[in-house]
Scaffold this motif. Structure first.
Motif, PDB file in Angstrom:
ATOM      1  N   VAL A   1       0.923  -1.050  -0.008  1.00  0.00           N
ATOM      2  CA  VAL A   1       0.022   0.120  -0.018  1.00  0.00           C
ATOM      3  C   VAL A   1       1.040   1.260  -0.067  1.00  0.00           C
ATOM      4  N   ARG A   2       2.099   1.106   0.691  1.00  0.00           N
ATOM      5  CA  ARG A   2       2.859   2.359   0.799  1.00  0.00           C
ATOM      6  C   ARG A   2       3.207   2.676  -0.650  1.00  0.00           C
ATOM      7  N   LEU A   3       3.703   1.537  -1.371  1.00  0.00           N
ATOM      8  CA  LEU A   3       4.367   1.915  -2.714  1.00  0.00           C
ATOM      9  C   LEU A   3       3.262   2.333  -3.576  1.00  0.00           C
ATOM     10  N   ALA A   4       2.220   1.822  -3.629  1.00  0.00           N
ATOM     11  CA  ALA A   4       0.921   2.324  -4.237  1.00  0.00           C
ATOM     12  C   ALA A   4       0.764   3.664  -3.951  1.00  0.00           C
ATOM     13  N   HIS A   5       0.584   4.063  -3.031  1.00  0.00           N
ATOM     14  CA  HIS A   5       0.139   5.593  -2.500  1.00  0.00           C
ATOM     15  C   HIS A   5       1.564   6.245  -3.130  1.00  0.00           C
ATOM     16  N   LEU A   6       2.538   5.942  -3.032  1.00  0.00           N
ATOM     17  CA  LEU A   6       3.861   6.860  -3.592  1.00  0.00           C
ATOM     18  C   LEU A   6       3.508   6.859  -5.060  1.00  0.00           C
ATOM     19  N   PHE A   7       3.361   5.876  -5.685  1.00  0.00           N
ATOM     20  CA  PHE A   7       3.106   5.992  -7.115  1.00  0.00           C
ATOM     21  C   PHE A   7       1.898   6.998  -7.429  1.00  0.00           C
ATOM     22  N   CYS A   8       0.784   6.859  -6.841  1.00  0.00           N
ATOM     23  CA  CYS A   8      -0.250   7.608  -7.039  1.00  0.00           C
ATOM     24  C   CYS A   8       0.181   9.134  -6.793  1.00  0.00           C
ATOM     25  N   GLU A   9       1.068   9.501  -5.870  1.00  0.00           N
ATOM     26  CA  GLU A   9       1.281  10.939  -5.306  1.00  0.00           C
ATOM     27  C   GLU A   9       2.176  11.408  -6.505  1.00  0.00           C
ATOM     28  N   MET A  10       3.176  10.391  -7.050  1.00  0.00           N
ATOM     29  CA  MET A  10       4.011  10.970  -8.195  1.00  0.00           C
ATOM     30  C   MET A  10       3.300  11.206  -9.551  1.00  0.00           C
ATOM     31  N   PHE A  11       2.181  10.472  -9.894  1.00  0.00           N
ATOM     32  CA  PHE A  11       1.396  10.639 -10.920  1.00  0.00           C
ATOM     33  C   PHE A  11       0.850  11.902 -10.942  1.00  0.00           C
ATOM     34  N   ILE A  12       0.064  12.249  -9.758  1.00  0.00           N
ATOM     35  CA  ILE A  12      -0.434  13.699  -9.591  1.00  0.00           C
ATOM     36  C   ILE A  12       0.423  14.819  -9.753  1.00  0.00           C
ATOM     37  N   ARG A  13       1.470  14.544  -8.917  1.00  0.00           N
ATOM     38  CA  ARG A  13       2.430  15.659  -9.031  1.00  0.00           C
ATOM     39  C   ARG A  13       3.112  15.937 -10.294  1.00  0.00           C
ATOM     40  N   LEU A  14       3.392  14.934 -11.009  1.00  0.00           N
ATOM     41  CA  LEU A  14       4.272  15.040 -12.245  1.00  0.00           C
ATOM     42  C   LEU A  14       3.324  15.662 -13.157  1.00  0.00           C
ATOM     43  N   GLY A  15       1.870  14.985 -13.309  1.00  0.00           N
ATOM     44  CA  GLY A  15       1.082  15.540 -14.112  1.00  0.00           C
ATOM     45  C   GLY A  15       0.939  16.989 -14.052  1.00  0.00           C
ATOM     46  N   ARG A  16       0.946  17.453 -12.893  1.00  0.00           N
ATOM     47  CA  ARG A  16       0.658  18.893 -12.795  1.00  0.00           C
ATOM     48  C   ARG A  16       1.735  19.846 -13.621  1.00  0.00           C
ATOM     49  N   VAL A  17       2.638  19.247 -13.708  1.00  0.00           N
ATOM     50  CA  VAL A  17       3.781  19.979 -14.352  1.00  0.00           C
ATOM     51  C   VAL A  17       4.087  19.124 -15.877  1.00  0.00           C
ATOM     52  N   GLY A  18       3.202  18.567 -16.519  1.00  0.00           N
ATOM     53  CA  GLY A  18       3.197  18.346 -17.600  1.00  0.00           C
ATOM     54  C   GLY A  18       4.321  16.881 -18.091  1.00  0.00           C
ATOM     55  N   LEU A  19       4.474  16.253 -16.968  1.00  0.00           N
ATOM     56  CA  LEU A  19       5.616  15.179 -17.006  1.00  0.00           C
ATOM     57  C   LEU A  19       4.932  13.652 -17.082  1.00  0.00           C
ATOM     58  N   THR A  20       3.623  13.451 -17.399  1.00  0.00           N
ATOM     59  CA  THR A  20       3.105  12.098 -17.517  1.00  0.00           C
ATOM     60  C   THR A  20       2.778  12.077 -18.938  1.00  0.00           C
ATOM     61  N   ARG A  21       2.531  10.596 -19.333  1.00  0.00           N
ATOM     62  CA  ARG A  21       1.937  10.520 -20.797  1.00  0.00           C
ATOM     63  C   ARG A  21       0.722   9.703 -20.479  1.00  0.00           C
TER      64      ARG A  21
ATOM     65  N   GLN B   1      -5.638   3.592  -6.945  1.00  0.00           N
ATOM     66  CA  GLN B   1      -6.102   4.731  -5.846  1.00  0.00           C
ATOM     67  C   GLN B   1      -6.659   4.025  -4.675  1.00  0.00           C
ATOM     68  N   ARG B   2      -7.367   3.077  -4.835  1.00  0.00           N
ATOM     69  CA  ARG B   2      -8.510   2.376  -3.827  1.00  0.00           C
ATOM     70  C   ARG B   2      -7.307   1.495  -3.014  1.00  0.00           C
ATOM     71  N   PHE B   3      -6.605   0.712  -3.755  1.00  0.00           N
ATOM     72  CA  PHE B   3      -5.542  -0.165  -2.860  1.00  0.00           C
ATOM     73  C   PHE B   3      -4.529   0.917  -2.191  1.00  0.00           C
ATOM     74  N   GLY B   4      -4.197   1.821  -2.894  1.00  0.00           N
ATOM     75  CA  GLY B   4      -3.191   2.721  -2.112  1.00  0.00           C
ATOM     76  C   GLY B   4      -3.655   3.730  -1.213  1.00  0.00           C
ATOM     77  N   GLU B   5      -5.087   3.550  -0.931  1.00  0.00           N
ATOM     78  CA  GLU B   5      -5.812   4.406   0.193  1.00  0.00           C
ATOM     79  C   GLU B   5      -5.399   6.030  -0.199  1.00  0.00           C
ATOM     80  N   PHE B   6      -5.462   6.330  -1.552  1.00  0.00           N
ATOM     81  CA  PHE B   6      -5.030   7.263  -1.919  1.00  0.00           C
ATOM     82  C   PHE B   6      -6.065   8.251  -1.893  1.00  0.00           C
ATOM     83  N   ASP B   7      -5.966   9.613  -1.335  1.00  0.00           N
ATOM     84  CA  ASP B   7      -6.668  11.016  -1.321  1.00  0.00           C
ATOM     85  C   ASP B   7      -5.887  11.998  -1.566  1.00  0.00           C
TER      86      ASP B   7
END
Length: 235
Positions: free
Chosen positions: A149-169, A222-228
């Motif tokens: 869950v920790r890893l999933a949460h971290l990946f969710c966070e990075m996806f959102i943060r990187l998306g904010r600056v145009g670094l996701t595909r 997101q559900r598995f990583g308990e990400f909000d």
């Protein structure tokens, strides 16, 4: 524009054209560091702040037994040590995870920004408060979430943060860190982190290969990583 990435991440309060120009002018110079290079050492007096323009940076503490705890992972657009302006030193170290390019803001010029404008002061203050909120969420992960869950949460966070600056595909992004880095960021051993990455892949949630993350099922991850994402205070 040096400040473009920072302002993409922090869209409020909105700056006037004059304040934006002053913020841009406060960056004294740019500098590049190789991967694994220490940029700031703990308890060394500081006279400048660092804004990340390209690459990934870690904040970390090295333990007496040789273990490393990564305290934060910074992406382009992040100030990595803005709190050094009032404190004048850090109680931890800062290093490049990958080759990086940074902009240097002398403390004297940061003071000039705060004296110039209440809006600029609020912007810098907001940045440090969001940084602290992310840190609290990481503490919650290490203290109360399971390994996968920790890893999933971290990946969710990075996806959102990187998306904010145009670094996701779409559902994919570059995250050129090692499994050891992931372990050090989540309080796991490298072996355990490897097993949990395999679990996330086998459960159809995501794949992490050669520094690239591919999300296979975003709602399920997101559900598995308990990400909000509320703690990121996205404008």
């Amino acid at each position: 524009m040096i400040t473009r990435l920072f302002l993409l991440t922090h869209r409020t309060p909105v700056l006037t054209a004059e304040d934006a120009a002053a913020f841009e002018a406060a960056a004294g110079r740019t500098q590049e560091f190789d991967a694994k290079r220490v940029i700031v050492r703990e308890n060394v007096p500081l006279t400048q702040c660092t804004l990340l323009l390209d690459g990934f940076i870690e904040r970390f503490k090295d333990m007496p037994d040789g273990r490393r705890q990564i305290l934060a992972i910074h992406i382009p657009g992040d100030f990595v040590d803005l709190h050094s302006y009032p404190l004048k030193r850090l109680e931890h170290s800062v290093a490049a995870l990958t080759p990086v390019k940074v902009a240097i803001f002398p403390h004297a010029d940061v003071r000039g920004l705060t004296e110039r404008s209440a809006t600029l002061t609020e912007l810098l203050w907001r940045s440090t408060m969001i940084d602290a909120a992310i840190n609290r969420e990481w503490i919650a992960s290490i203290g109360a979430r399971g390994a996968a869950v920790r890893l999933a949460h971290l990946f969710c966070e990075m996806f959102i943060r990187l998306g904010r600056v145009g670094l996701t595909r779409d559902l994919e992004f570059d995250f050129p860190v090692t499994q050891v880095d992931l372990a050090d960021a989540t309080g796991l051993t490298a072996v355990h982190a490897n097993r949990m990455l395999r679990k996330l892949r086998e459960d159809g949630l995501l794949e992490f290969r050669q520094g690239v993350v591919r999300i296979l099922d975003w709602p399920a991850l997101q559900r598995f990583g308990e990400f909000d994402a509320n703690y990121l205070f996205i404008d």
